[in-house]
Motif scaffolding. Structure first.
Motif, PDB file in Angstrom:
ATOM      1  N   VAL A 194       0.278  -1.204  -0.048  1.00  0.00           N
ATOM      2  CA  VAL A 194       0.157   0.086  -0.080  1.00  0.00           C
ATOM      3  C   VAL A 194       1.035   1.434   0.120  1.00  0.00           C
ATOM      4  O   VAL A 194       0.883   2.119  -0.678  1.00  0.00           O
ATOM      5  N   THR A 195       1.628   1.354   0.920  1.00  0.00           N
ATOM      6  CA  THR A 195       2.667   2.315   0.934  1.00  0.00           C
ATOM      7  C   THR A 195       3.025   2.364  -0.118  1.00  0.00           C
ATOM      8  O   THR A 195       3.800   3.873  -0.932  1.00  0.00           O
ATOM      9  N   LEU A 196       4.392   0.943  -0.123  1.00  0.00           N
ATOM     10  CA  LEU A 196       4.917   1.772  -1.971  1.00  0.00           C
ATOM     11  C   LEU A 196       4.626   2.292  -3.207  1.00  0.00           C
ATOM     12  O   LEU A 196       4.535   3.088  -3.846  1.00  0.00           O
ATOM     13  N   ASN A 197       3.048   2.069  -3.485  1.00  0.00           N
ATOM     14  CA  ASN A 197       2.003   2.466  -4.711  1.00  0.00           C
ATOM     15  C   ASN A 197       1.855   3.229  -4.213  1.00  0.00           C
ATOM     16  O   ASN A 197       1.638   4.614  -4.686  1.00  0.00           O
ATOM     17  N   TYR A 198       1.962   3.887  -3.025  1.00  0.00           N
ATOM     18  CA  TYR A 198       0.777   5.156  -2.716  1.00  0.00           C
ATOM     19  C   TYR A 198       2.417   6.279  -2.588  1.00  0.00           C
ATOM     20  O   TYR A 198       2.824   7.775  -3.647  1.00  0.00           O
TER      21      TYR A 198
ATOM     22  N   ILE B 166       4.124   5.690  -5.557  1.00  0.00           N
ATOM     23  CA  ILE B 166       4.907   5.733  -6.757  1.00  0.00           C
ATOM     24  C   ILE B 166       3.646   6.179  -7.516  1.00  0.00           C
ATOM     25  O   ILE B 166       4.213   7.394  -8.404  1.00  0.00           O
ATOM     26  N   ASN B 167       2.702   6.462  -6.949  1.00  0.00           N
ATOM     27  CA  ASN B 167       1.721   7.525  -7.626  1.00  0.00           C
ATOM     28  C   ASN B 167       1.236   8.919  -7.487  1.00  0.00           C
ATOM     29  O   ASN B 167       1.129   9.222  -8.067  1.00  0.00           O
ATOM     30  N   ASN B 168       2.282   9.023  -6.048  1.00  0.00           N
ATOM     31  CA  ASN B 168       1.982  10.373  -6.256  1.00  0.00           C
ATOM     32  C   ASN B 168       3.206  11.192  -4.868  1.00  0.00           C
ATOM     33  O   ASN B 168       3.143  12.213  -5.734  1.00  0.00           O
ATOM     34  N   PHE B 169       3.978  10.253  -5.536  1.00  0.00           N
ATOM     35  CA  PHE B 169       5.479  11.775  -5.665  1.00  0.00           C
ATOM     36  C   PHE B 169       6.639  11.196  -6.481  1.00  0.00           C
ATOM     37  O   PHE B 169       7.614  11.515  -6.429  1.00  0.00           O
ATOM     38  N   ASN B 170       6.782  10.874  -8.015  1.00  0.00           N
ATOM     39  CA  ASN B 170       7.071  10.635  -8.302  1.00  0.00           C
ATOM     40  C   ASN B 170       8.547   9.994  -8.595  1.00  0.00           C
ATOM     41  O   ASN B 170       9.653  10.060  -8.750  1.00  0.00           O
ATOM     42  N   PHE B 171       7.879   8.814  -8.002  1.00  0.00           N
ATOM     43  CA  PHE B 171       8.846   7.958  -8.145  1.00  0.00           C
ATOM     44  C   PHE B 171       8.469   6.539  -8.973  1.00  0.00           C
ATOM     45  O   PHE B 171       7.248   6.109  -8.922  1.00  0.00           O
TER      46      PHE B 171
ATOM     47  N   VAL C  37      16.367  -0.901   9.885  1.00  0.00           N
ATOM     48  CA  VAL C  37      16.533  -0.022   9.026  1.00  0.00           C
ATOM     49  C   VAL C  37      15.069   0.684   8.043  1.00  0.00           C
ATOM     50  O   VAL C  37      14.004  -0.418   8.278  1.00  0.00           O
ATOM     51  N   PRO C  38      14.738   1.433   7.506  1.00  0.00           N
ATOM     52  CA  PRO C  38      13.231   1.418   7.359  1.00  0.00           C
ATOM     53  C   PRO C  38      12.944   0.637   5.908  1.00  0.00           C
ATOM     54  O   PRO C  38      13.636   0.046   5.335  1.00  0.00           O
ATOM     55  N   ASP C  39      11.400   0.609   6.084  1.00  0.00           N
ATOM     56  CA  ASP C  39      10.911  -0.570   5.470  1.00  0.00           C
ATOM     57  C   ASP C  39      11.065  -0.502   3.886  1.00  0.00           C
ATOM     58  O   ASP C  39      11.731  -1.457   3.433  1.00  0.00           O
ATOM     59  N   LEU C  40      10.669   0.394   3.317  1.00  0.00           N
ATOM     60  CA  LEU C  40      10.827   0.920   1.806  1.00  0.00           C
ATOM     61  C   LEU C  40      11.973   1.682   1.478  1.00  0.00           C
ATOM     62  O   LEU C  40      12.165   2.527   2.242  1.00  0.00           O
ATOM     63  N   SER C  41      12.713   1.167   0.207  1.00  0.00           N
ATOM     64  CA  SER C  41      13.717   1.836  -0.993  1.00  0.00           C
ATOM     65  C   SER C  41      13.149   1.804  -1.865  1.00  0.00           C
ATOM     66  O   SER C  41      12.807   1.314  -2.508  1.00  0.00           O
ATOM     67  N   ILE C  42      12.883   3.618  -1.873  1.00  0.00           N
ATOM     68  CA  ILE C  42      12.444   4.001  -3.261  1.00  0.00           C
ATOM     69  C   ILE C  42      13.333   4.593  -3.891  1.00  0.00           C
ATOM     70  O   ILE C  42      13.815   5.703  -3.790  1.00  0.00           O
TER      71      ILE C  42
ATOM     72  N   THR D 278      15.159  11.119 -11.751  1.00  0.00           N
ATOM     73  CA  THR D 278      15.632  12.321 -11.067  1.00  0.00           C
ATOM     74  C   THR D 278      16.630  12.036 -10.047  1.00  0.00           C
ATOM     75  O   THR D 278      17.210  13.388  -9.770  1.00  0.00           O
ATOM     76  N   ARG D 279      17.230  11.122 -10.246  1.00  0.00           N
ATOM     77  CA  ARG D 279      18.375  10.709  -8.690  1.00  0.00           C
ATOM     78  C   ARG D 279      18.094  11.179  -8.007  1.00  0.00           C
ATOM     79  O   ARG D 279      18.298  11.209  -6.844  1.00  0.00           O
ATOM     80  N   LYS D 280      16.043  10.476  -7.509  1.00  0.00           N
ATOM     81  CA  LYS D 280      15.649  10.619  -6.516  1.00  0.00           C
ATOM     82  C   LYS D 280      15.724   9.616  -5.414  1.00  0.00           C
ATOM     83  O   LYS D 280      15.450   8.409  -5.796  1.00  0.00           O
ATOM     84  N   PHE D 281      16.333   9.407  -4.621  1.00  0.00           N
ATOM     85  CA  PHE D 281      16.117   8.774  -3.534  1.00  0.00           C
ATOM     86  C   PHE D 281      15.674   8.307  -1.978  1.00  0.00           C
ATOM     87  O   PHE D 281      15.853   9.323  -1.470  1.00  0.00           O
ATOM     88  N   VAL D 282      14.817   7.925  -1.109  1.00  0.00           N
ATOM     89  CA  VAL D 282      14.801   7.487  -0.209  1.00  0.00           C
ATOM     90  C   VAL D 282      13.959   6.716   0.691  1.00  0.00           C
ATOM     91  O   VAL D 282      13.902   5.231  -0.392  1.00  0.00           O
TER      92      VAL D 282
END
Length: 199
Positions: free
Chosen positions: A1-5, A7-12, A142-147, A152-156
């Protein structure tokens, strides 16, 4: 759910739920030769997935100078240089058992190359230094998700907490470490909007 959120909302574009798996995997991919460096009394047969001292303080002590030189080398690499190391390790060792490395974490070598390009050489070197300072202790929290988004070379990295959940001390420490390194890390709170649905 969070991963899709994200990807769909923050240009990942890409990512996965892996917690510490990504850090241990990148350590293996970028430090393979040092991980399997033949030091006395750490390898007793050809079937070991790693040295016997990996989860002790001696792992760093026994390779301190070599690791320091290697991390300094990574810091100075270009994006193509990072990509070359991933490609070489992948080609020479794919499928070989290695402690901390799940070869199926990344869909393919290209996905891994896109990921490390977004992290950047200096931040990757700092992340690996943090990990190797205490391999046993650093594997949790370590945080759950890597996206990331290669365009854009964005990583979070994202720590996800559901209703009633809270950060552990190890998770707080990792979020602080990532902030110090310069890798963006966030806390995402998932709220229940009904008895069967989260947002």
């Amino acid at each position: 759910v969070t991963l899709n959120y994200y990807i769909n909302n923050f240009n990942f574009k890409e990512g996965f739920h892996c917690e510490g798996g990504i850090v241990s995997a990148l350590f293996a991919l970028f430090c393979w030769d040092l991980l399997f460096f033949d030091i006395e009394n750490v390898f007793y047969n050809n079937y070991q997935y790693g040295p016997l001292d990996l989860y002790s303080k001696e792992f760093l002590t026994n390779r301190k100078d070599q690791l320091a030189d290697h991390f300094n080398h990574i810091r100075e690499l270009s994006e193509d240089g990072l990509s070359d190391i991933v490609a070489q390790t992948w080609e020479l060792n794919y499928g070989t058992g290695c402690d901390g490395l799940n070869w199926e974490l990344f869909a393919d070598v290209q996905q891994c190359q896109r990921c490390v390009a977004c992290i950047t050489p200096p931040k990757l070197a700092a992340l690996l230094e943090e990990y190797v300072s205490d391999v046993r202790g650093r594997r949790s929290g370590v945080p759950d998700l890597s996206i990331w988004n290669y365009d854009t070379r964005k990583f979070v990295m994202v720590e996800v907490k559901g209703p009633g959940d809270s950060l552990s001390n190890k998770q707080k420490v990792w979020l602080s470490r990532l902030d110090r390194i310069g890798i963006k890390a966030e806390l995402c709170l998932v709220k229940a909007i009904s008895s069967k649905k989260l947002r």
